[in-house]
Design a protein around this motif. Sequence first.
Motif, PDB file in Angstrom:
ATOM      1  N   VAL A  26       1.727   1.756  -1.708  1.00 18.15           N
ATOM      2  CA  VAL A  26       0.624   1.947  -0.834  1.00 18.15           C
ATOM      3  C   VAL A  26       0.629   3.373  -0.428  1.00 18.15           C
ATOM      4  O   VAL A  26       1.743   4.053  -0.467  1.00 18.15           O
ATOM      5  CB  VAL A  26       1.246   1.345   0.566  1.00 18.15           C
ATOM      6  CG1 VAL A  26       0.402   1.508   1.668  1.00 18.15           C
ATOM      7  CG2 VAL A  26       1.284  -0.250   0.339  1.00 18.15           C
ATOM      8  N   LYS A  27      -0.539   4.121  -0.600  1.00 17.25           N
ATOM      9  CA  LYS A  27      -0.974   5.386  -0.424  1.00 17.25           C
ATOM     10  C   LYS A  27      -1.207   5.597   1.028  1.00 17.25           C
ATOM     11  O   LYS A  27      -2.012   4.870   1.690  1.00 17.25           O
ATOM     12  CB  LYS A  27      -1.866   5.994  -1.228  1.00 17.25           C
ATOM     13  CG  LYS A  27      -1.510   5.780  -2.756  1.00 17.25           C
ATOM     14  CD  LYS A  27      -2.682   6.291  -3.699  1.00 17.25           C
ATOM     15  CE  LYS A  27      -2.261   6.227  -5.046  1.00 17.25           C
ATOM     16  NZ  LYS A  27      -3.537   6.693  -5.899  1.00 17.25           N
ATOM     17  N   VAL A  28      -0.496   6.644   1.655  1.00 17.78           N
ATOM     18  CA  VAL A  28      -0.629   6.752   3.132  1.00 17.78           C
ATOM     19  C   VAL A  28      -1.185   8.392   3.114  1.00 17.78           C
ATOM     20  O   VAL A  28      -0.634   9.367   2.440  1.00 17.78           O
ATOM     21  CB  VAL A  28       0.698   6.658   3.965  1.00 17.78           C
ATOM     22  CG1 VAL A  28       0.131   7.273   5.535  1.00 17.78           C
ATOM     23  CG2 VAL A  28       1.151   5.364   3.799  1.00 17.78           C
ATOM     24  N   ASN A  29      -2.340   8.686   3.657  1.00 18.92           N
ATOM     25  CA  ASN A  29      -2.869   9.956   3.900  1.00 18.92           C
ATOM     26  C   ASN A  29      -2.424  10.312   5.428  1.00 18.92           C
ATOM     27  O   ASN A  29      -3.222   9.972   6.416  1.00 18.92           O
ATOM     28  CB  ASN A  29      -4.559   9.974   3.833  1.00 18.92           C
ATOM     29  CG  ASN A  29      -4.841  11.399   3.846  1.00 18.92           C
ATOM     30  OD1 ASN A  29      -4.227  12.140   4.431  1.00 18.92           O
ATOM     31  ND2 ASN A  29      -6.436  11.576   3.522  1.00 18.92           N
ATOM     32  N   PHE A  30      -1.399  10.950   5.529  1.00 20.90           N
ATOM     33  CA  PHE A  30      -0.976  11.557   6.674  1.00 20.90           C
ATOM     34  C   PHE A  30      -1.576  12.749   7.593  1.00 20.90           C
ATOM     35  O   PHE A  30      -1.544  12.930   8.639  1.00 20.90           O
ATOM     36  CB  PHE A  30       0.678  12.020   6.751  1.00 20.90           C
ATOM     37  CG  PHE A  30       1.554  10.799   6.228  1.00 20.90           C
ATOM     38  CD1 PHE A  30       1.740   9.694   6.976  1.00 20.90           C
ATOM     39  CD2 PHE A  30       2.086  10.557   4.955  1.00 20.90           C
ATOM     40  CE1 PHE A  30       2.667   8.597   6.652  1.00 20.90           C
ATOM     41  CE2 PHE A  30       3.103   9.661   4.568  1.00 20.90           C
ATOM     42  CZ  PHE A  30       3.109   8.773   5.650  1.00 20.90           C
ATOM     43  N   ASP A  31      -2.467  13.305   6.524  1.00 20.26           N
ATOM     44  CA  ASP A  31      -3.136  14.597   6.996  1.00 20.26           C
ATOM     45  C   ASP A  31      -4.583  14.186   7.612  1.00 20.26           C
ATOM     46  O   ASP A  31      -5.198  14.952   8.384  1.00 20.26           O
ATOM     47  CB  ASP A  31      -3.472  15.492   6.010  1.00 20.26           C
ATOM     48  CG  ASP A  31      -2.029  15.895   5.275  1.00 20.26           C
ATOM     49  OD1 ASP A  31      -1.456  16.193   6.142  1.00 20.26           O
ATOM     50  OD2 ASP A  31      -2.138  16.076   4.060  1.00 20.26           O
ATOM     51  N   ARG A  32      -4.928  13.007   7.750  1.00 19.78           N
ATOM     52  CA  ARG A  32      -6.249  12.513   8.184  1.00 19.78           C
ATOM     53  C   ARG A  32      -5.955  11.816   9.695  1.00 19.78           C
ATOM     54  O   ARG A  32      -4.865  11.357   9.963  1.00 19.78           O
ATOM     55  CB  ARG A  32      -6.776  11.244   7.204  1.00 19.78           C
ATOM     56  CG  ARG A  32      -8.236  11.044   7.728  1.00 19.78           C
ATOM     57  CD  ARG A  32      -8.576   9.846   6.770  1.00 19.78           C
ATOM     58  NE  ARG A  32      -9.811   9.307   6.894  1.00 19.78           N
ATOM     59  CZ  ARG A  32     -10.101   8.483   7.821  1.00 19.78           C
ATOM     60  NH1 ARG A  32      -9.237   7.758   8.501  1.00 19.78           N
ATOM     61  NH2 ARG A  32     -11.439   8.035   7.834  1.00 19.78           N
ATOM     62  N   GLU A  33      -6.877  11.788  10.551  1.00 20.15           N
ATOM     63  CA  GLU A  33      -6.865  11.398  12.084  1.00 20.15           C
ATOM     64  C   GLU A  33      -7.944  10.457  12.039  1.00 20.15           C
ATOM     65  O   GLU A  33      -9.241  10.867  12.179  1.00 20.15           O
ATOM     66  CB  GLU A  33      -6.881  12.656  12.806  1.00 20.15           C
ATOM     67  CG  GLU A  33      -6.899  12.004  14.306  1.00 20.15           C
ATOM     68  CD  GLU A  33      -5.877  11.203  14.726  1.00 20.15           C
ATOM     69  OE1 GLU A  33      -6.018  10.185  15.437  1.00 20.15           O
ATOM     70  OE2 GLU A  33      -4.480  11.447  14.253  1.00 20.15           O
ATOM     71  N   PRO A  34      -7.942   9.039  12.494  1.00 23.47           N
ATOM     72  CA  PRO A  34      -6.457   8.386  12.166  1.00 23.47           C
ATOM     73  C   PRO A  34      -6.100   8.469  10.810  1.00 23.47           C
ATOM     74  O   PRO A  34      -6.497   8.618   9.812  1.00 23.47           O
ATOM     75  CB  PRO A  34      -6.786   6.940  12.839  1.00 23.47           C
ATOM     76  CG  PRO A  34      -8.346   6.791  12.295  1.00 23.47           C
ATOM     77  CD  PRO A  34      -8.959   8.285  12.548  1.00 23.47           C
ATOM     78  N   VAL A  35      -4.783   7.797  10.556  1.00 21.73           N
ATOM     79  CA  VAL A  35      -3.867   8.020   9.583  1.00 21.73           C
ATOM     80  C   VAL A  35      -4.575   6.942   8.678  1.00 21.73           C
ATOM     81  O   VAL A  35      -4.776   5.800   9.183  1.00 21.73           O
ATOM     82  CB  VAL A  35      -2.624   7.754   9.547  1.00 21.73           C
ATOM     83  CG1 VAL A  35      -1.652   7.570   8.448  1.00 21.73           C
ATOM     84  CG2 VAL A  35      -1.939   9.033  10.396  1.00 21.73           C
ATOM     85  N   LEU A  36      -4.652   7.266   7.230  1.00 24.03           N
ATOM     86  CA  LEU A  36      -5.333   6.116   6.356  1.00 24.03           C
ATOM     87  C   LEU A  36      -4.295   5.553   5.348  1.00 24.03           C
ATOM     88  O   LEU A  36      -3.689   6.371   4.773  1.00 24.03           O
ATOM     89  CB  LEU A  36      -6.508   6.783   5.857  1.00 24.03           C
ATOM     90  CG  LEU A  36      -7.295   5.980   4.930  1.00 24.03           C
ATOM     91  CD1 LEU A  36      -8.181   5.116   5.648  1.00 24.03           C
ATOM     92  CD2 LEU A  36      -8.260   6.759   4.167  1.00 24.03           C
ATOM     93  N   THR A  55       6.027   3.363   8.027  1.00 22.53           N
ATOM     94  CA  THR A  55       6.928   2.158   8.331  1.00 22.53           C
ATOM     95  C   THR A  55       6.247   0.908   7.740  1.00 22.53           C
ATOM     96  O   THR A  55       6.541   0.109   6.809  1.00 22.53           O
ATOM     97  CB  THR A  55       7.299   1.953   9.548  1.00 22.53           C
ATOM     98  OG1 THR A  55       7.913   3.138   9.985  1.00 22.53           O
ATOM     99  CG2 THR A  55       8.283   0.703   9.633  1.00 22.53           C
ATOM    100  N   SER A  56       4.947   0.841   7.957  1.00 24.71           N
ATOM    101  CA  SER A  56       4.042  -0.195   7.616  1.00 24.71           C
ATOM    102  C   SER A  56       3.853  -0.307   5.807  1.00 24.71           C
ATOM    103  O   SER A  56       3.952  -1.425   5.438  1.00 24.71           O
ATOM    104  CB  SER A  56       2.591  -0.367   8.117  1.00 24.71           C
ATOM    105  OG  SER A  56       2.645  -0.432   9.591  1.00 24.71           O
ATOM    106  N   ALA A  57       3.697   0.878   5.406  1.00 20.96           N
ATOM    107  CA  ALA A  57       3.811   1.144   4.013  1.00 20.96           C
ATOM    108  C   ALA A  57       4.823   0.520   3.338  1.00 20.96           C
ATOM    109  O   ALA A  57       4.690  -0.113   2.203  1.00 20.96           O
ATOM    110  CB  ALA A  57       3.279   2.442   3.580  1.00 20.96           C
ATOM    111  N   LYS A  58       5.944   0.887   3.651  1.00 21.28           N
ATOM    112  CA  LYS A  58       7.228   0.370   3.316  1.00 21.28           C
ATOM    113  C   LYS A  58       7.693  -1.161   3.232  1.00 21.28           C
ATOM    114  O   LYS A  58       7.896  -1.861   2.336  1.00 21.28           O
ATOM    115  CB  LYS A  58       8.621   1.336   3.898  1.00 21.28           C
ATOM    116  CG  LYS A  58       8.505   2.424   3.736  1.00 21.28           C
ATOM    117  CD  LYS A  58       8.901   3.020   1.997  1.00 21.28           C
ATOM    118  CE  LYS A  58       8.725   4.549   1.938  1.00 21.28           C
ATOM    119  NZ  LYS A  58       8.405   5.116   0.629  1.00 21.28           N
ATOM    120  N   ILE A  59       7.170  -1.700   4.307  1.00 21.54           N
ATOM    121  CA  ILE A  59       7.239  -2.937   4.590  1.00 21.54           C
ATOM    122  C   ILE A  59       6.307  -3.708   3.516  1.00 21.54           C
ATOM    123  O   ILE A  59       6.749  -4.817   2.919  1.00 21.54           O
ATOM    124  CB  ILE A  59       7.024  -3.534   6.023  1.00 21.54           C
ATOM    125  CG1 ILE A  59       8.060  -3.035   6.902  1.00 21.54           C
ATOM    126  CG2 ILE A  59       6.860  -4.894   6.152  1.00 21.54           C
ATOM    127  CD1 ILE A  59       7.853  -3.141   8.404  1.00 21.54           C
TER     128      ILE A  59
END
Length: 190
Positions: free
Chosen positions: A77-87, A64-68
């Motif tokens: 904005v690239k989001v790595n959803f496979d990482r913990e925490p998300v990057l 959501t933050s990336a879209k905003i």
Amino acid sequence: MNEKKTKQGKKARPEKFKLNEKTKKEIFKNAKFLAAWLIAFSLIYYSISFTIGFQGIESLTAGTSAKILESFGAGKVKVNFDREPVLMQVQGRQIEISELCTGLLETLMLAVAILASFGISWKKRIYGAIGAVIFGFAFNQFRIFVSVMQILNTDALTAELTHDVFFRLSILIVIAGYYYFWFRKATEKN
């Protein structure tokens, strides 16, 4: 200190502390609120952690933050959803979205406090809790947006200060502020 003595010259036992009925009722009401809050918070928090998981909440928050951010001109904005925490990667800068960044704790504390507010109809409590989740999520997105924009446009010290101040303010604004206004509205006489 002037001590009372019995006829035999021994120290008198202090009188037992007695609570009046009004005080007893208030203590019971507050204990009931606290017990309901603890039980509901634990059940909901652990249900979320075992079903969606913290990474799921972090992914929702980061996505959501990336879209905003993109809609306000921060670029792709690239989001790595496979990482913990998300990057998130924004203009070459890496920004972690951890469980604390999601606003889950503040929002859940607020929603559960509303649900545990006895003496107010269930309908008002349920609507209040739903509103709390929406308000908590929206305010948290605003907090992340401002913090990321500070990272992109100022020095690290200013960005860190903004992040820390907003993090603390969110507790005050989200929990205390929303609860105050909800409680006033829920208890006002028509």
